[in-house]
Design a protein around this motif. Structure first.
Motif, PDB file in Angstrom:
ATOM      1  N   GLY A 107       0.803  -1.071   0.072  1.00  0.00           N
ATOM      2  CA  GLY A 107      -0.030  -0.031   0.073  1.00  0.00           C
ATOM      3  C   GLY A 107       0.793   1.533   0.122  1.00  0.00           C
ATOM      4  N   ASP A 108       1.909   1.194   0.801  1.00  0.00           N
ATOM      5  CA  ASP A 108       2.707   2.310   0.702  1.00  0.00           C
ATOM      6  C   ASP A 108       3.433   2.794  -0.625  1.00  0.00           C
ATOM      7  OD1 ASP A 108       2.142   2.731   3.416  1.00  0.00           O
ATOM      8  OD2 ASP A 108       4.066   1.845   4.144  1.00  0.00           O
ATOM      9  N   SER A 109       3.778   1.555  -1.262  1.00  0.00           N
ATOM     10  CA  SER A 109       4.338   2.002  -2.674  1.00  0.00           C
ATOM     11  C   SER A 109       3.382   2.482  -3.761  1.00  0.00           C
ATOM     12  CB  SER A 109       4.831   0.568  -3.141  1.00  0.00           C
ATOM     13  OG  SER A 109       3.881  -0.437  -3.439  1.00  0.00           O
ATOM     14  N   LEU A 110       1.893   1.750  -3.482  1.00  0.00           N
ATOM     15  CA  LEU A 110       1.050   2.310  -4.366  1.00  0.00           C
ATOM     16  C   LEU A 110       0.585   3.833  -3.894  1.00  0.00           C
ATOM     17  CD1 LEU A 110      -1.549  -0.644  -4.208  1.00  0.00           C
ATOM     18  CD2 LEU A 110      -0.178  -0.151  -6.006  1.00  0.00           C
ATOM     19  N   ALA A 111       0.686   4.106  -2.825  1.00  0.00           N
ATOM     20  CA  ALA A 111       0.682   5.567  -2.351  1.00  0.00           C
ATOM     21  C   ALA A 111       1.374   6.449  -3.115  1.00  0.00           C
ATOM     22  CB  ALA A 111       0.418   5.710  -0.713  1.00  0.00           C
ATOM     23  N   SER A 112       2.778   5.908  -3.159  1.00  0.00           N
ATOM     24  CA  SER A 112       3.850   6.924  -3.575  1.00  0.00           C
ATOM     25  C   SER A 112       3.691   7.348  -5.226  1.00  0.00           C
ATOM     26  CB  SER A 112       5.143   6.372  -3.384  1.00  0.00           C
ATOM     27  OG  SER A 112       5.421   5.268  -3.774  1.00  0.00           O
ATOM     28  N   SER A 113       3.018   6.285  -5.903  1.00  0.00           N
ATOM     29  CA  SER A 113       2.893   6.377  -7.139  1.00  0.00           C
ATOM     30  C   SER A 113       1.725   7.087  -7.751  1.00  0.00           C
ATOM     31  CB  SER A 113       2.903   5.041  -7.997  1.00  0.00           C
ATOM     32  OG  SER A 113       1.751   4.107  -7.335  1.00  0.00           O
ATOM     33  N   HIS A 114       0.485   7.496  -6.599  1.00  0.00           N
ATOM     34  CA  HIS A 114      -0.633   8.094  -6.890  1.00  0.00           C
ATOM     35  C   HIS A 114      -0.598   9.420  -5.944  1.00  0.00           C
ATOM     36  CE1 HIS A 114      -1.272   4.026  -8.219  1.00  0.00           C
ATOM     37  NE2 HIS A 114      -2.444   4.676  -9.070  1.00  0.00           N
ATOM     38  N   ASP A 115      -0.318  10.517  -6.646  1.00  0.00           N
ATOM     39  CA  ASP A 115      -0.240  11.775  -6.112  1.00  0.00           C
ATOM     40  C   ASP A 115      -1.669  12.449  -5.740  1.00  0.00           C
ATOM     41  OD1 ASP A 115       2.762  11.685  -6.073  1.00  0.00           O
ATOM     42  OD2 ASP A 115       2.776  12.636  -8.118  1.00  0.00           O
ATOM     43  N   LEU A 116      -2.422  12.023  -6.841  1.00  0.00           N
ATOM     44  CA  LEU A 116      -3.793  12.977  -6.480  1.00  0.00           C
ATOM     45  C   LEU A 116      -4.638  12.561  -5.344  1.00  0.00           C
ATOM     46  CD1 LEU A 116      -4.597  13.430 -10.203  1.00  0.00           C
ATOM     47  CD2 LEU A 116      -3.452  14.973  -8.732  1.00  0.00           C
ATOM     48  N   ALA A 117      -4.584  11.257  -5.243  1.00  0.00           N
ATOM     49  CA  ALA A 117      -5.415  10.382  -3.838  1.00  0.00           C
ATOM     50  C   ALA A 117      -4.803   9.556  -3.412  1.00  0.00           C
ATOM     51  CB  ALA A 117      -6.771  10.317  -4.580  1.00  0.00           C
ATOM     52  N   ARG A 118      -4.805   9.432  -2.252  1.00  0.00           N
ATOM     53  CA  ARG A 118      -4.440   7.938  -1.517  1.00  0.00           C
ATOM     54  C   ARG A 118      -5.174   6.953  -1.946  1.00  0.00           C
ATOM     55  NH1 ARG A 118      -4.324   6.983   4.807  1.00  0.00           N
ATOM     56  NH2 ARG A 118      -6.468   6.543   4.379  1.00  0.00           N
ATOM     57  N   PRO A 119      -4.423   5.913  -2.454  1.00  0.00           N
ATOM     58  CA  PRO A 119      -5.501   4.415  -2.695  1.00  0.00           C
ATOM     59  C   PRO A 119      -5.971   4.008  -1.391  1.00  0.00           C
ATOM     60  CG  PRO A 119      -3.297   4.517  -3.801  1.00  0.00           C
ATOM     61  CD  PRO A 119      -3.405   5.768  -2.712  1.00  0.00           C
ATOM     62  N   SER A 120      -7.248   3.681  -1.647  1.00  0.00           N
ATOM     63  CA  SER A 120      -7.991   3.060  -0.399  1.00  0.00           C
ATOM     64  C   SER A 120      -7.490   1.305  -0.482  1.00  0.00           C
ATOM     65  CB  SER A 120      -9.296   2.803  -0.754  1.00  0.00           C
ATOM     66  OG  SER A 120      -9.839   4.183  -0.688  1.00  0.00           O
ATOM     67  N   ARG A 121      -7.403   0.730   0.775  1.00  0.00           N
ATOM     68  CA  ARG A 121      -7.215  -0.611   1.138  1.00  0.00           C
ATOM     69  C   ARG A 121      -8.603  -1.219   1.588  1.00  0.00           C
ATOM     70  NH1 ARG A 121      -1.763   0.059   4.909  1.00  0.00           N
ATOM     71  NH2 ARG A 121      -0.827   1.603   3.617  1.00  0.00           N
ATOM     72  N   ILE A 122      -9.044  -1.964   0.596  1.00  0.00           N
ATOM     73  CA  ILE A 122     -10.409  -2.785   0.945  1.00  0.00           C
ATOM     74  C   ILE A 122      -9.682  -4.401   1.317  1.00  0.00           C
ATOM     75  CG2 ILE A 122     -12.645  -3.452  -0.004  1.00  0.00           C
ATOM     76  CD1 ILE A 122     -12.318  -1.043  -1.546  1.00  0.00           C
ATOM     77  N   GLY A 123     -10.293  -4.755   2.333  1.00  0.00           N
ATOM     78  CA  GLY A 123     -10.082  -6.304   2.703  1.00  0.00           C
ATOM     79  C   GLY A 123     -11.464  -7.050   3.025  1.00  0.00           C
ATOM     80  N   ILE A 124     -11.536  -7.968   2.389  1.00  0.00           N
ATOM     81  CA  ILE A 124     -12.706  -8.980   2.421  1.00  0.00           C
ATOM     82  C   ILE A 124     -12.021 -10.185   3.429  1.00  0.00           C
ATOM     83  CG2 ILE A 124     -14.277 -10.622   1.542  1.00  0.00           C
ATOM     84  CD1 ILE A 124     -13.910  -9.277  -1.235  1.00  0.00           C
ATOM     85  N   ILE A 125     -12.689 -10.441   4.649  1.00  0.00           N
ATOM     86  CA  ILE A 125     -12.008 -11.255   5.865  1.00  0.00           C
ATOM     87  C   ILE A 125     -13.225 -12.111   6.251  1.00  0.00           C
ATOM     88  CG2 ILE A 125     -10.441  -9.341   6.314  1.00  0.00           C
ATOM     89  CD1 ILE A 125     -11.901  -8.671   8.730  1.00  0.00           C
ATOM     90  N   ALA A 126     -12.533 -13.184   6.817  1.00  0.00           N
ATOM     91  CA  ALA A 126     -13.329 -14.148   7.198  1.00  0.00           C
ATOM     92  C   ALA A 126     -12.409 -15.473   7.925  1.00  0.00           C
ATOM     93  CB  ALA A 126     -14.139 -15.076   6.126  1.00  0.00           C
ATOM     94  N   THR A 127     -13.215 -15.991   8.805  1.00  0.00           N
ATOM     95  CA  THR A 127     -12.582 -17.314   9.761  1.00  0.00           C
ATOM     96  C   THR A 127     -13.495 -18.263   9.634  1.00  0.00           C
ATOM     97  OG1 THR A 127     -11.091 -17.887  11.515  1.00  0.00           O
ATOM     98  CG2 THR A 127     -13.292 -16.521  11.824  1.00  0.00           C
ATOM     99  N   ALA A 128     -13.011 -19.365   9.926  1.00  0.00           N
ATOM    100  CA  ALA A 128     -13.845 -20.696  10.156  1.00  0.00           C
ATOM    101  C   ALA A 128     -14.589 -20.813  11.555  1.00  0.00           C
ATOM    102  CB  ALA A 128     -12.992 -21.916  10.174  1.00  0.00           C
ATOM    103  N   GLY A 129     -15.963 -21.473  11.392  1.00  0.00           N
ATOM    104  CA  GLY A 129     -16.777 -21.470  12.440  1.00  0.00           C
ATOM    105  C   GLY A 129     -16.413 -22.030  13.744  1.00  0.00           C
TER     106      GLY A 129
END
Length: 925
Positions: free
Chosen positions: A776-798
């Motif tokens: 994410g830090d490397s992506l942020a440095s390559s996009h000057d206009l807006a900070r890229p968002s980090r979206i996580g889809i998470i889950a675990t076993a029951g």
């Protein structure tokens, strides 16, 4: 305390370990029993219990128990021991009663549950071992309070009969015992006598005395007695005159041409069934024809000249004579007082006689054929033979009809031996039983008279291994020598990989390295069973049954097994030992299941693969994990350390001291150009590879794969792979979908960076979160206009604990701007939505404490969660999908992209211009 004991002992749970396990180095049966009120009554408080028990099972007198001397268990009985411990020894004694020499056992109380005990004891045959445990509990309860429906002798005899039904026959058992004595592994392939000796590409199969080297054509020839005689006669070997017929009239005509007396026998029979000897006239032939025809599968009957003399069986193995036995038909010897019927009963009382082939001798059966043989000698069952008179009850000397054998191995004339060996060669059998009829085997057959009357495929060994008279011959040795000549290999190398996180990726790395060496690798993992790069079974295959499937595959010459704690707890390892054991880490996951409540207990479970390392094997251990470090004390072989710690740290000092003593290690050394993986062996250091040049590490940012690469390199080094092949394997292994499905797969979906991974617990999420931060830090440095968002889809076993689910959400909230919580398809005992809600609670708790996450959403269905994440993602954003069904997720991502490159490992920061850089290999299918 209750006034009197009641028979409350019961089995709560039963497990069968088919390999090394948490309780024993060898296969075992595990019973969890509840004593109930009997917890208050040790043996010395129950009047008559010990005396009655020993009278029923006298073999208990030999048990040493913890005292280490004969009679030790009796001392424990008299001093007072709990009835769970008694049930353990009874289960062992019952198995010993049927000839299974098993002495391993232990009984331990279940922690925190008074009155409940773990009973563990060894077994040879799984069904016999389980039956022994059940009968042991019944017997103990009966001795506490007599059960009128329990008859000990009936129950004991039924147990013995059941054991005899499932046991190997004498021939198969002799070969298996010989293989075990040579450290050749074996697997029973069915409930009968089909057995695999050896593993993978080295495997051979036997079924009784037929082997994988036995020619099918030779068996067909031996089954056709007419063809066999013609072939032997054409080779100049002594054979009787014979003709094949299909009717009684034709049999009479053939008998006239051959000359009386004659023999009638089925063309393709066995065990002497349907053989009628010494037929003197036409009436005898007509009476005998339906008997012989009834045992012929094709309806053909052989008429041959009757050769007089003694019946000898010559056993030929791999072209050489190894044993000769004289077979004497079933008979009794008169004493001048007893009737024939009484003499038969007395003979059958011999403990060596049983029903069928389960014992060294077979009981004499008095049927119509036996009565006819008696009548021909002028006797009936009520006759009283004179003292010393031998009365036959069968004409053939087959042991299956009650005959006996006399060893004549060293008495045969050399010319007769040559004739028997030539007969086996003519038919083409690797193991053959040559039946001679001649006056005396010590004299040449061509001079004294006699002939080869039959050649048998799959001859029984019982008459040679357990002769009634004479010395036993150890004929299993030449069989095993034939299958595995001295110096031949019977095992394939086995690398076992375990740990809380990283098992699958590390297993794939190791398999990839050895694939590059030209090995046919069989691999098991949570994704399935892979044979030589081809997925043959798609399932969670990290258990013992999948491991046995790989060991049975005749193409595999190298095995890599992902070993999960569930399989170890359920069935053990499923194999005897592993040459290399890799333990990556031990983290708090799967706690609260199957009695594993602490991370220390979990470490003991995972240490089973370390305990299964032989003296000439290696344990590859993560020196950075304290619990893994402690496993070195359980290793019989050499330890190979791997570590990500920097030089000068306490861990590296320990590793340096280990290497100064000649040990091995794989470490990371930081330099100005990056991190270098270094192999240390003794005082030598050898550079292996730069971490940023390994595609799986994403330019060194995926620290979990740096660690996995260290473990894989150490395992390959321990297994004997050359350094340049290890280097090449790591440089060509990438996390594309085809090489590593569901493990850190990178996909570009219309400018959105998507990472697909299997992360499902809090420790794994910390490692994944570290990677997300670096990317994410490397992506942020390559996009000057807006900070890229980090979206996580998470889950675990029951089946995780509530707190584990909450912890996962709390960790994820530290690394993602948006957390979308979903659920697996398999709920594992929880209501739909309950698991996801707990994870969401953890995210909200972290958000309340100021975590990075600013928005949390609940989308239970996996594909719907993916669609929701992609619909809100913009170009340059990072989406991380923690998957359950990775194939469906990758398909959905392809649908979202008009330029998607599923499986791509493109990395804008990869130093492809470096002259030392080797690009990943093309995707292989």
């Amino acid at each position: 305390m209750t006034e009197r004991p009641t028979p409350d002992l019961e089995i709560i749970e039963t497990r069968v370990y088919r390999g090394a396990n948490v309780w024993s180095y060898d296969k075992s049966i595990h019973l969890v029993v509840d004593l109930g009120s009997l917890e208050q009554f040790p043996t010395n408080t129950i009047p008559g219990f010990s005396e009655d028990l020993v009278s029923m099972l006298p073999g208990l007198r030999e048990h040493s128990c913890s005292r280490g001397r004969r009679g030790g268990f009796l001392e424990r009985l008299n001093e007072g021991t709990w009835l769970g411990h008694v049930a353990e020894h009874v289960a062992l004694a019952l198995q010993q009663l049927v000839g299974h020499d098993i002495r391993r056992g232990k009984t331990r109380q279940v922690k925190g549950e008074p009155g409940r005990y773990n009973i563990i004891y060894g077994y040879i045959d799984e069904n016999v071992g389980l039956s022994a445990g059940r009968l042991a509990v019944k017997l103990v309860n009966h001795l506490v309070e007599g059960d009128p429906d329990f008859d000990w002798e009936t129950q004991r005899d039924e147990f013995i009969r059941r054991a005899e039904r499932t046991a190997f026959g004498p021939s198969t058992q002799a070969i298996v015992d010989e293989a075990v004595s040579r450290d050749i592994p074996w697997i029973r392939l069915n409930q009968y006598s089909l057995v695999q000796l050896g593993q993978g590409v080295h495997a051979k199969r036997i079924r009784a005395t037929m082997t994988s080297e036995t020619s099918s054509i030779a068996v067909d020839i031996a089954s056709d007695k007419d063809l066999t005689t013609k072939l032997l006669g054409a080779a100049g070997l002594p054979v009787p005159k014979q003709e094949s017929v299909r009717s009684a009239d034709a049999a009479v005509a053939a008998a006239r041409r051959i000359g009386y007396p004659v023999v009638l026998k089925p063309l393709d029979g066995n065990h002497g069934r349907g053989v009628c000897l010494d037929l003197q006239d036409e009436d005898d032939v007509r009476a005998a024809f339906p008997i012989a025809e009834g045992q012929s599968r094709r309806g053909n009957v052989i008429v041959e000249s009757f050769v007089t003399g003694k019946d000898y069986r010559c056993l030929i193995i791999d072209g050489r004579m190894v044993a000769i036995a004289e077979r004497v038909p079933a008979s009794v010897t008169g004493d001048g007082r007893a009737t024939v019927e009484e003499l038969v009963e007395l003979t059958n009382a011999d403990p060596r006689r049983g029903v069928g082939h389960e014992k060294v001798l077979t009981r004499i059966k008095v049927d119509e054929a036996a009565l006819e043989v008696l009548a021909d000698q002028g006797h009936t069952l009520e006759s009283v033979p004179a003292e010393g008179e031998m009365v036959k009850l069968a004409l053939t000397g087959n042991m299956s009809t009650g005959g006996i054998s006399i060893d004549r191995t060293f008495e045969a004339h050399p010319e007769n031996v040559e004739i028997a060996e030539e007969a086996a060669r003519m038919v083409g059998l690797d193991i053959a039983g040559i039946d001679f009829i001649c006056p005396d085997i010590t004299e040449p057959v061509r001079e004294a008279g006699g002939a080869i009357c039959e050649v048998n495929a799959a001859p029984g060994f019982r008459m040679h291994t357990h002769p009634t008279i004479g010395e036993p011959q150890f004929i299993a040795k030449p069989v095993v020598d034939m299958l595995f000549p001295p110096g031949a290999t019977s095992r394939i190398p086995i690398v076992a990989v375990t740990g809380t996180n990283g098992k699958t990726t590390t297993s794939r790395m190791i398999a990839h390295i050895f694939k590059g060496l030209g090995r046919k690798v069989g691999m098991t993992s949570t994704d399935g069973v892979v044979i030589d790069e081809r997925l043959v079974i798609r399932a969670d295959a990290s258990g013992p049954r999948s491991a046995r499937m790989v060991l049975q595959n005749p193409r595999v010459d190298f095995a890599v097994f992902e070993v999960a704690r569930g399989g170890i707890l359920r069935e053990g390892l499923g194999y005897e030992r592993n040459d290399v054991a890799v333990v990556l880490n031990v983290q708090p996951d799967h706690l609260g299941l199957r009695g594993i409540d602490t991370v220390e207990q979990l470490a003991d479970v995972k240490a089973v693969i370390v305990e299964a390392v032989p003296r000439d094997g290696h344990a590859v251990l993560n020196a950075d994990d304290p619990l893994v470090r402690e496993m070195r004390r359980k290793c019989s072989g050499q330890v190979v350390w791997f570590s990500m710690e920097e030089p000068g740290s306490e861990v590296r000092d320990m590793i340096d001291a280990h290497c100064r003593r000649g040990g091995k290690a794989i470490v990371l050394n930081p330099t100005e150009r990056g991190e270098m993986i270094v192999v240390q062996h003794g005082r030598r250091e050898m550079q292996l590879a730069w971490t940023h040049l390994l595609p799986a590490t994403f330019n060194g940012r995926a620290r979990m794969n740096v660690q996995n690469a260290l473990g894989a390199a150490a395992a390959a080094f321990a297994a004997g792979a050359p350094l340049h092949d290890i280097r090449q394997g790591l440089r060509t292994f990438s996390t594309n979908y085809y090489l590593s499905p569901g493990r850190l797969n990178e996909v570009d979906v219309n400018g959105v960076n998507v990472i697909v991974d299997y992360c499902h617990n809090a420790p794994g999420m910390r490692m994944l979160g570290d990677f997300v931060d670096r990317v994410g830090d490397s992506l942020a440095s390559s996009h000057d206009l807006a900070r890229p968002s980090r979206i996580g889809i998470i889950a675990t076993a029951g089946d995780r604990r509530d707190q584990d689910m909450i912890d996962l959400g709390m960790v994820a909230a530290q690394h993602f701007d948006v957390c979308i919580v979903r659920e697996d398809v398999a709920l594992r005992g929880r209501e739909r939505g309950a698991t996801a809600q707990l994870v969401l609670d953890g995210v909200h708790a972290a958000m309340a404490d100021g975590a990075r996450c600013k928005q949390a959403e609940l989308v239970v269905e996996e594909i719907e969660a993916v669609r929701h994440a992609m619909s809100r993602a913009n170009r340059g954003d990072l989406v991380v999908v923690c998957v359950d069904k990775h194939a469906e997720v990758m398909s959905e991502l392809e649908n979202w992209s008009d330029t998607a490159q599923a499986g791509s490992t493109s990395n804008p920061d990869a130093p492809s211009a470096d002259p030392d850089y080797t690009p990943p290999a093309a995707d292989a299918e």
